[in-house]
Design a protein around this motif. Structure first.
Motif, PDB file in Angstrom:
ATOM      1  N   ILE B 172       0.835  -1.198   0.000  1.00 24.89           N
ATOM      2  CA  ILE B 172       0.000   0.000   0.000  1.00 24.89           C
ATOM      3  C   ILE B 172       0.873   1.254   0.000  1.00 24.89           C
ATOM      4  O   ILE B 172       0.639   2.187  -0.768  1.00 24.89           O
ATOM      5  CB  ILE B 172      -0.942  -0.040   1.220  1.00 24.89           C
ATOM      6  CG1 ILE B 172      -1.931  -1.206   1.050  1.00 24.89           C
ATOM      7  CG2 ILE B 172      -1.664   1.291   1.375  1.00 24.89           C
ATOM      8  CD1 ILE B 172      -2.811  -1.459   2.254  1.00 24.89           C
ATOM      9  N   TYR B 173       1.908   1.249   0.848  1.00 26.87           N
ATOM     10  CA  TYR B 173       2.781   2.418   0.877  1.00 26.87           C
ATOM     11  C   TYR B 173       3.565   2.537  -0.427  1.00 26.87           C
ATOM     12  O   TYR B 173       3.930   3.638  -0.839  1.00 26.87           O
ATOM     13  CB  TYR B 173       3.728   2.351   2.082  1.00 26.87           C
ATOM     14  CG  TYR B 173       3.024   2.624   3.391  1.00 26.87           C
ATOM     15  CD1 TYR B 173       1.701   3.026   3.424  1.00 26.87           C
ATOM     16  CD2 TYR B 173       3.693   2.474   4.612  1.00 26.87           C
ATOM     17  CE1 TYR B 173       1.049   3.266   4.621  1.00 26.87           C
ATOM     18  CE2 TYR B 173       3.048   2.719   5.813  1.00 26.87           C
ATOM     19  CZ  TYR B 173       1.724   3.109   5.815  1.00 26.87           C
ATOM     20  OH  TYR B 173       1.099   3.352   7.007  1.00 26.87           O
ATOM     21  N   GLY B 174       3.818   1.419  -1.066  1.00 28.05           N
ATOM     22  CA  GLY B 174       4.437   1.450  -2.386  1.00 28.05           C
ATOM     23  C   GLY B 174       3.548   2.168  -3.390  1.00 28.05           C
ATOM     24  O   GLY B 174       4.024   2.936  -4.223  1.00 28.05           O
ATOM     25  N   ALA B 181       3.380  10.094  -5.265  1.00 28.67           N
ATOM     26  CA  ALA B 181       4.600  10.774  -4.817  1.00 28.67           C
ATOM     27  C   ALA B 181       4.547  11.104  -3.337  1.00 28.67           C
ATOM     28  O   ALA B 181       5.048  12.133  -2.902  1.00 28.67           O
ATOM     29  CB  ALA B 181       4.849  12.038  -5.645  1.00 28.67           C
ATOM     30  N   ILE B 182       3.902  10.215  -2.582  1.00 29.80           N
ATOM     31  CA  ILE B 182       3.842  10.398  -1.136  1.00 29.80           C
ATOM     32  C   ILE B 182       4.657   9.291  -0.480  1.00 29.80           C
ATOM     33  O   ILE B 182       4.304   8.118  -0.580  1.00 29.80           O
ATOM     34  CB  ILE B 182       2.386  10.346  -0.631  1.00 29.80           C
ATOM     35  CG1 ILE B 182       1.626  11.561  -1.160  1.00 29.80           C
ATOM     36  CG2 ILE B 182       2.345  10.279   0.890  1.00 29.80           C
ATOM     37  CD1 ILE B 182       0.143  11.524  -0.856  1.00 29.80           C
ATOM     38  N   SER B 183       5.750   9.687   0.167  1.00 31.93           N
ATOM     39  CA  SER B 183       6.595   8.710   0.837  1.00 31.93           C
ATOM     40  C   SER B 183       6.302   8.702   2.323  1.00 31.93           C
ATOM     41  O   SER B 183       6.450   9.723   2.985  1.00 31.93           O
ATOM     42  CB  SER B 183       8.072   9.046   0.621  1.00 31.93           C
ATOM     43  OG  SER B 183       8.445   8.821  -0.717  1.00 31.93           O
ATOM     44  N   VAL B 184       5.872   7.583   2.830  1.00 32.60           N
ATOM     45  CA  VAL B 184       5.677   7.461   4.276  1.00 32.60           C
ATOM     46  C   VAL B 184       7.039   7.294   4.927  1.00 32.60           C
ATOM     47  O   VAL B 184       7.768   6.352   4.613  1.00 32.60           O
ATOM     48  CB  VAL B 184       4.762   6.268   4.615  1.00 32.60           C
ATOM     49  CG1 VAL B 184       4.754   6.024   6.116  1.00 32.60           C
ATOM     50  CG2 VAL B 184       3.363   6.515   4.090  1.00 32.60           C
ATOM     51  N   LEU B 185       7.376   8.226   5.801  1.00 33.39           N
ATOM     52  CA  LEU B 185       8.702   8.201   6.405  1.00 33.39           C
ATOM     53  C   LEU B 185       8.668   7.735   7.845  1.00 33.39           C
ATOM     54  O   LEU B 185       9.639   7.219   8.374  1.00 33.39           O
ATOM     55  CB  LEU B 185       9.315   9.607   6.370  1.00 33.39           C
ATOM     56  CG  LEU B 185       9.465  10.226   4.975  1.00 33.39           C
ATOM     57  CD1 LEU B 185      10.120  11.581   5.091  1.00 33.39           C
ATOM     58  CD2 LEU B 185      10.275   9.305   4.080  1.00 33.39           C
ATOM     59  N   TYR B 220       3.233   9.532   8.530  1.00 37.37           N
ATOM     60  CA  TYR B 220       3.675  10.885   8.196  1.00 37.37           C
ATOM     61  C   TYR B 220       4.666  10.867   7.032  1.00 37.37           C
ATOM     62  O   TYR B 220       5.430   9.928   6.872  1.00 37.37           O
ATOM     63  CB  TYR B 220       4.357  11.545   9.395  1.00 37.37           C
ATOM     64  CG  TYR B 220       3.482  11.671  10.608  1.00 37.37           C
ATOM     65  CD1 TYR B 220       2.773  12.841  10.856  1.00 37.37           C
ATOM     66  CD2 TYR B 220       3.366  10.629  11.525  1.00 37.37           C
ATOM     67  CE1 TYR B 220       1.962  12.970  11.972  1.00 37.37           C
ATOM     68  CE2 TYR B 220       2.557  10.743  12.650  1.00 37.37           C
ATOM     69  CZ  TYR B 220       1.862  11.912  12.868  1.00 37.37           C
ATOM     70  OH  TYR B 220       1.063  12.035  13.963  1.00 37.37           O
ATOM     71  N   THR B 221       4.665  11.956   6.284  1.00 36.80           N
ATOM     72  CA  THR B 221       5.675  12.131   5.245  1.00 36.80           C
ATOM     73  C   THR B 221       6.573  13.305   5.636  1.00 36.80           C
ATOM     74  O   THR B 221       6.702  13.621   6.815  1.00 36.80           O
ATOM     75  CB  THR B 221       5.019  12.343   3.859  1.00 36.80           C
ATOM     76  OG1 THR B 221       6.038  12.392   2.872  1.00 36.80           O
ATOM     77  CG2 THR B 221       4.183  13.620   3.833  1.00 36.80           C
ATOM     78  N   TYR B 222       7.222  13.929   4.674  1.00 35.89           N
ATOM     79  CA  TYR B 222       8.137  15.036   4.964  1.00 35.89           C
ATOM     80  C   TYR B 222       7.439  16.107   5.803  1.00 35.89           C
ATOM     81  O   TYR B 222       6.233  16.329   5.676  1.00 35.89           O
ATOM     82  CB  TYR B 222       8.643  15.650   3.659  1.00 35.89           C
ATOM     83  CG  TYR B 222       9.514  14.695   2.877  1.00 35.89           C
ATOM     84  CD1 TYR B 222      10.854  14.506   3.218  1.00 35.89           C
ATOM     85  CD2 TYR B 222       8.993  13.965   1.821  1.00 35.89           C
ATOM     86  CE1 TYR B 222      11.644  13.611   2.512  1.00 35.89           C
ATOM     87  CE2 TYR B 222       9.783  13.067   1.107  1.00 35.89           C
ATOM     88  CZ  TYR B 222      11.104  12.905   1.463  1.00 35.89           C
ATOM     89  OH  TYR B 222      11.884  12.014   0.775  1.00 35.89           O
ATOM     90  N   VAL B 227      -0.497  11.680   6.526  1.00 37.46           N
ATOM     91  CA  VAL B 227      -1.071  11.324   5.226  1.00 37.46           C
ATOM     92  C   VAL B 227      -2.007  10.129   5.283  1.00 37.46           C
ATOM     93  O   VAL B 227      -2.726   9.860   4.329  1.00 37.46           O
ATOM     94  CB  VAL B 227       0.033  11.020   4.190  1.00 37.46           C
ATOM     95  CG1 VAL B 227       0.836  12.280   3.903  1.00 37.46           C
ATOM     96  CG2 VAL B 227       0.942   9.911   4.673  1.00 37.46           C
ATOM     97  N   GLU B 228      -1.994   9.417   6.374  1.00 35.93           N
ATOM     98  CA  GLU B 228      -2.867   8.249   6.476  1.00 35.93           C
ATOM     99  C   GLU B 228      -3.222   7.990   7.927  1.00 35.93           C
ATOM    100  O   GLU B 228      -2.372   8.086   8.812  1.00 35.93           O
ATOM    101  CB  GLU B 228      -2.171   6.995   5.909  1.00 35.93           C
ATOM    102  CG  GLU B 228      -3.021   5.735   6.008  1.00 35.93           C
ATOM    103  CD  GLU B 228      -2.196   4.443   5.980  1.00 35.93           C
ATOM    104  OE1 GLU B 228      -1.435   4.206   6.944  1.00 35.93           O
ATOM    105  OE2 GLU B 228      -2.310   3.686   5.000  1.00 35.93           O
ATOM    106  N   TYR B 229      -4.494   7.668   8.144  1.00 33.10           N
ATOM    107  CA  TYR B 229      -4.915   7.198   9.466  1.00 33.10           C
ATOM    108  C   TYR B 229      -5.382   5.774   9.296  1.00 33.10           C
ATOM    109  O   TYR B 229      -6.078   5.453   8.322  1.00 33.10           O
ATOM    110  CB  TYR B 229      -6.040   8.078  10.007  1.00 33.10           C
ATOM    111  CG  TYR B 229      -6.619   7.576  11.300  1.00 33.10           C
ATOM    112  CD1 TYR B 229      -5.917   7.702  12.492  1.00 33.10           C
ATOM    113  CD2 TYR B 229      -7.874   6.955  11.330  1.00 33.10           C
ATOM    114  CE1 TYR B 229      -6.438   7.228  13.686  1.00 33.10           C
ATOM    115  CE2 TYR B 229      -8.405   6.487  12.521  1.00 33.10           C
ATOM    116  CZ  TYR B 229      -7.683   6.621  13.690  1.00 33.10           C
ATOM    117  OH  TYR B 229      -8.196   6.149  14.866  1.00 33.10           O
TER     118      TYR B 229
END
Lengths: 252, 252
Positions: B172-174, B181-185, B220-222, B227-229
């Motif tokens: 999913i994060y992929g 263009a959302i990277s989960v960090l 969270y991203t940058y 970005v996701e719950y």
DNA sequence: TTCGATTTGTTCGTATGTATT
DNA sequence: TAATACATACGAACAAATCGA
């Protein structure tokens, strides 16, 4: 010459890794005790016959692992379990409203026992090795939230008894460190959910048939030696377990 | 001249912090995409007019945060959610027997919805902001272990629909990373225990009145933008949540 | 309060080793 | 093999924080 690093190390680690190993050895061996300053970078560089940059890189890693603590202008210190910074690192229960406080621990029982099968495995003990088994209730805001059962290898805590344990100042890990020279460096926790026993439920003031969070913790010291096994039951009506991956910048 | 760092920065950060900020800005802005190599240390040193050591120190921190990935002889790469290394970093359910495997995700439902009060707060959304709500069952060894409900701000995932979500390749994060263009960090999880709903229990093949582990996750991203719950229910009869603090050396 | 000594923090530069292509 | 990239190691200089004289 005796202390030159490059020679003698049969495993071809980089120099800074060797320095790190030697520093760790000194820490584990008690050459520098918790709260002590280790020698300055300049002196360590002389002692190990490497440049100061190599020393810094070794210390960098130990600081990242929270084993050492740097303070500009003062020195580099062996981390203790009495600093606020460290305390919350090993306590993960927070209020659902976001509040964070340290628990008040109340001793329920202290006794000697033989290691159970699970404890033998987790603590890498011999069959039926002697242990201490300690039960506590942890209170937050005056109300019981966690019910603990701690298992310790008796061998590592020679003269431990109910008075010593109950009469300690500070945290439990602070006691291990101050009295038994055992520094907890890392913990591994496995969480699940289950119905608590009747006793646990009543201690946690949980209604019958309520669910509780179960935490299986093993605490490790240098060289990943396990030193404590802890089974916790948590009342999660007003509190939660926080796993933050990761806000590890630390304060300041 | 335009790119000299020392000037212009009103907050007096060390140079390497400024470099880190500029690199992060480039990453967040898409100048370098996941899987890409960023410029070599030498070129970055020229571009920012600082020494290579300063560049290395900035990159060191980004590598520690798993945002970048170094490979000797090859270059420094933007981390992706398709590497084995990364995958387990965000999935913490393991078998009680110690087994670790990645789950197979089965989509149950996909719909649009208005953000609930909790979601508004966690995702920092306006009142009743549009969201996607996605339910999944995660299977391990062919058996259902986790029941998920994911909430996404619709604004961040423009053309998302059931086909796109269900037809993705990889995790999913992929998908977030490759398509939006959302990277989960980083993720933050809060765990508690509760009785699952009848539906959740049946999906997880849990007997009535059994307890389940509840996981509240925010990703969270940058810049720590949520970005996701995600709300997960876990059957902990044969699996547990592993919180390892910390074995973060990573592989190799 | 000031000053100087000490210690860590930052930055630079250079040289060499090792892995990859 | 050669070029390129990161990894290790050295040394030097100055900044910033701390502490005691």
């Amino acid at each position: 010459m005796a202390d030159t690093l490059a020679a003698g190390s049969l495993t071809f680690n980089p120099l800074y890794k060797e320095v790190k190993i030697r520093l760790t050895r000194g820490l584990a061996g008690g050459e520098w005790k918790p709260g002590d300053a280790i020698p300055s970078e300049t002196r360590l560089a002389e002692r190990f016959n490497v440049s100061i940059g190599t020393i810094r890189k070794a210390i960098d890693e130990l600081v990242a692992e929270r084993i050492l603590l740097r303070q500009q202008g003062r020195g580099t210190f062996v981390a203790t379990h009495t600093e606020d910074r460290t305390l919350f690192y090993f306590f993960h229960i927070v209020g659902k409203d976001g509040s964070r406080e340290l628990p008040v621990t109340e001793l329920l029982s202290f006794r000697k026992a033989r290691a159970s099968a699970v404890e033998e495995e987790r603590l890498r003990l011999a069959r039926g090795a002697p242990t201490f088994r300690i039960q506590n209730v942890l209170k937050l805001g005056g109300k019981p939230v966690v019910f603990d059962e701690i298992t310790l290898p008796a061998e590592l805590f020679p003269d431990l008894d109910e008075l010593v344990f109950g009469g300690r100042e500070g945290t439990i890990y602070g006691l291990y460190q101050a009295r038994y020279a055992i520094s907890v460096l890392r913990i591994s926790e496995r969480l699940s959910a289950a119905h608590p026993s009747a006793r646990a439920a009543s201690l946690l003031e949980l209604a019958p048939d309520t669910c509780a969070l179960v935490i299986n913790r093993v605490a490790y010291t240098y060289d990943d030696t396990p030193v404590e096994y802890r089974l916790s039951w948590v009342n999660t009506e007003r509190h939660e377990y926080l796993s933050d991956l990761w806000k590890n910048d630390g304060p300041k």
